[in-house]
Design an enzyme around this catalytic site. Structure first.
Site, PDB file in Angstrom:
ATOM      1  N   GLU A  63       0.795  -1.142  -0.071  1.00 44.78           N
ATOM      2  CA  GLU A  63       0.070  -0.043  -0.126  1.00 44.78           C
ATOM      3  C   GLU A  63       0.764   1.347  -0.188  1.00 44.78           C
ATOM      4  OE1 GLU A  63      -2.981   0.118  -0.533  1.00 44.78           O
ATOM      5  OE2 GLU A  63      -3.149  -2.186  -0.505  1.00 44.78           O
ATOM      6  N   HIS A  66       1.681   2.167  -3.363  1.00 43.69           N
ATOM      7  CA  HIS A  66       0.652   2.794  -4.251  1.00 43.69           C
ATOM      8  C   HIS A  66       0.724   4.389  -3.455  1.00 43.69           C
ATOM      9  CE1 HIS A  66      -1.093  -0.415  -5.956  1.00 43.69           C
ATOM     10  NE2 HIS A  66      -1.488  -1.000  -4.849  1.00 43.69           N
ATOM     11  N   ASP A 164      -5.941  -3.797  -8.019  1.00 40.86           N
ATOM     12  CA  ASP A 164      -4.827  -2.990  -8.963  1.00 40.86           C
ATOM     13  C   ASP A 164      -5.297  -3.399 -10.428  1.00 40.86           C
ATOM     14  OD1 ASP A 164      -3.824  -2.363  -6.494  1.00 40.86           O
ATOM     15  OD2 ASP A 164      -2.273  -3.460  -6.475  1.00 40.86           O
TER      16      ASP A 164
END
Length: 255
Positions: A63, A66, A164
């Protein structure tokens, strides 16, 4: 605690939170380890809990991949929330440039694959025996990390929106279609695949927890499409209102 989540700490200015149901997952893992290894219940409990914590440590790194990529494009991350089914980076907005969204989506799995490559510099590729062995030896733990990151990286690239891979599909569609239409198609594809996967988990694999996971993905895909549709409707309303507000007044009537 904020609402139903527990604030843990901040990393590079991004708050990490844990949903309270994550504690139920740890309790479930402890019980499975205790009851599943009757010859060494304490070892089984510790190993199962350690495995869950290792997996979610990799989820956190995923995460942050991202979040830090999004920061490069000027998108701030409100928080990263850990839930029993995974992690979720909450962005303040998503860039409308499809190539930027593709880069943000790929960044998470890329972190997992980089970790796999780094760990394999020091240990051999894990075999079936390595994955089933309850051991706290460093080599065994690192082999577990290889397996965890491979699963996370590959699973998240499946084109099931809003995972994703589904976001990459949405961004690719947005190169030719409107953002709302691209989200609608990606959501439809994701929900269809989620239903098929849930049925396979339930009736072929015999894994009810896997079926629950894909049922949640179905719900998340439908919810995100509705949120995008609402935002697009509101944005179009305000755009038209501003155009009327900024339009020049009509000329006076001629004599």
């Amino acid at each position: 605690m904020r609402g139903s989540s527990i604030s843990l700490f901040r990393i590079v200015g991004i708050r990490l939170e844990m949903h309270f149901t994550f504690l139920l997952l740890l309790g479930y893992a402890a019980w499975e380890g205790w009851s599943g290894v009757p010859e060494a219940p304490w070892l089984g409990m510790a190993w199962f809990v350690m495995y869950v914590l290792l997996a979610f440590g990799c989820v956190v790194l995923h995460e942050f991949g991202h979040a830090l990529t999004a920061r490069r494009f000027g998108v701030r991350t409100r928080r990263i929330l850990l839930t029993p089914i995974g992690g979720m980076a909450e962005f303040e907005s998503i860039p409308r440039k499809p190539l930027q969204e593709i880069a943000i989506a790929f960044a998470g799995p890329a972190v997992n694959f980089v970790l796999v490559g780094l760990i394999l510099l020091f240990v051999d590729f894990p075999g079936p025996h390595d994955l089933l062995m309850l051991s706290f030896a460093p080599s065994a733990i690192f082999k577990q990390l290889v397996a965890i990151n491979l699963v996370l990286g590959c699973f998240n690239l499946v084109p099931v929106f809003p995972m994703d891979g589904g976001r990459v599909l949405r961004a690719a569609l947005a190169l030719r279609l409107s953002y709302l239409r691209a989200t609608q198609i990606a959501s439809w594809v994701g929900k269809t695949l989620a239903v098929l996967a849930a049925l396979a988990m339930l009736f072929v694999v015999g894994n009810p927890m896997g079926a629950v996971l894909f049922a949640f993905i179905f719900y998340a895909a439908d919810r995100e499409y509705k949120m995008v549709r609402q935002r697009e409707t509101e944005a179009e309303f305000w755009r038209q209102w501003m155009e009327r507000f900024q339009a020049p007044p009509p000329p006076p009537p001629s004599a």
